[in-house]
Scaffold this active site. Structure first.
Site, PDB file in Angstrom:
ATOM      1  CG  HIS A 178      41.403  39.975  37.184  1.00 51.09           C
ATOM      2  ND1 HIS A 178      41.909  41.041  37.881  1.00 51.09           N
ATOM      3  CD2 HIS A 178      42.302  39.728  36.206  1.00 51.09           C
ATOM      4  CE1 HIS A 178      43.038  41.452  37.333  1.00 51.09           C
ATOM      5  NE2 HIS A 178      43.291  40.668  36.321  1.00 51.09           N
ATOM      6  CG  PHE A 179      43.738  37.232  40.070  1.00 51.07           C
ATOM      7  CD1 PHE A 179      44.049  36.628  38.864  1.00 51.07           C
ATOM      8  CD2 PHE A 179      44.242  38.507  40.319  1.00 51.07           C
ATOM      9  CE1 PHE A 179      44.859  37.259  37.937  1.00 51.07           C
ATOM     10  CE2 PHE A 179      45.053  39.147  39.401  1.00 51.07           C
ATOM     11  CZ  PHE A 179      45.355  38.521  38.201  1.00 51.07           C
TER      12      PHE A 179
END
Length: 154
Positions: A55-56
């Site tokens: 993420h991410f």
């Protein structure tokens, strides 16, 4: 500071209060606590958080739901610090999340400050106003509600 206020709770005392453990314990320190009423705590956000892997990739952003969870855990400390409240064999669970707004991303290196204030409590249901900030800027704000339930009921 009044005699009912607590000005510091370290990670060992937090772990004695909350059932959460790595990687889901999201409160590192309590700076101020008025038992049963309000709390100012924080979470130091580091690149070592396991959620940053996905993420991410290449753009690490703390998931908003985990910021809300951090606020709820701080709220749990308010509840668990309430004088005269017997929480033996009980757990504190979400019953609602209202008016939540995500205002800015939280990234590695941020100190996420968690301010939670009780709005009301009745019959084991607690409603709290929550604000998470970084460097004085609001990252997340909203209201959470939770209930104290018997562990055996789960």
């Amino acid at each position: 500071m009044s005699k009912n206020e607590i000005d510091y709770i370290d990670i060992n005392k937090i772990m004695a209060m909350l059932p959460h453990r790595y990687p889901f314990l999201l409160v590192d320190r309590v700076e101020e606590l008025t038992p049963g009423d309000s709390i100012k705590a924080y979470k130091n956000v580091t690149m070592n958080e396991p959620f940053f892997q996905g993420h991410f990739p290449g753009l690490p952003v703390m998931p908003g739901v985990l910021i809300v969870e951090a606020l709820a855990q701080a709220g749990g400390i308010i509840v668990l610090s309430t004088d005269g409240l017997d929480v033996t064999d009980k757990v504190f669970l979400f019953t609602g999340i209202d008016k939540v707004k995500f205002r800015r991303p939280v990234v590695p290196g941020d100190k996420l400050v968690l301010d939670v204030v009780k709005i009301r409590s009745k019959m084991g249901i607690w409603k709290m106003k929550c604000v998470a900030t970084v460097d004085g800027e609001i990252a997340v704000q909203g209201e959470v509600s939770a209930a104290i339930v018997d562990k055996g009921a789960l």
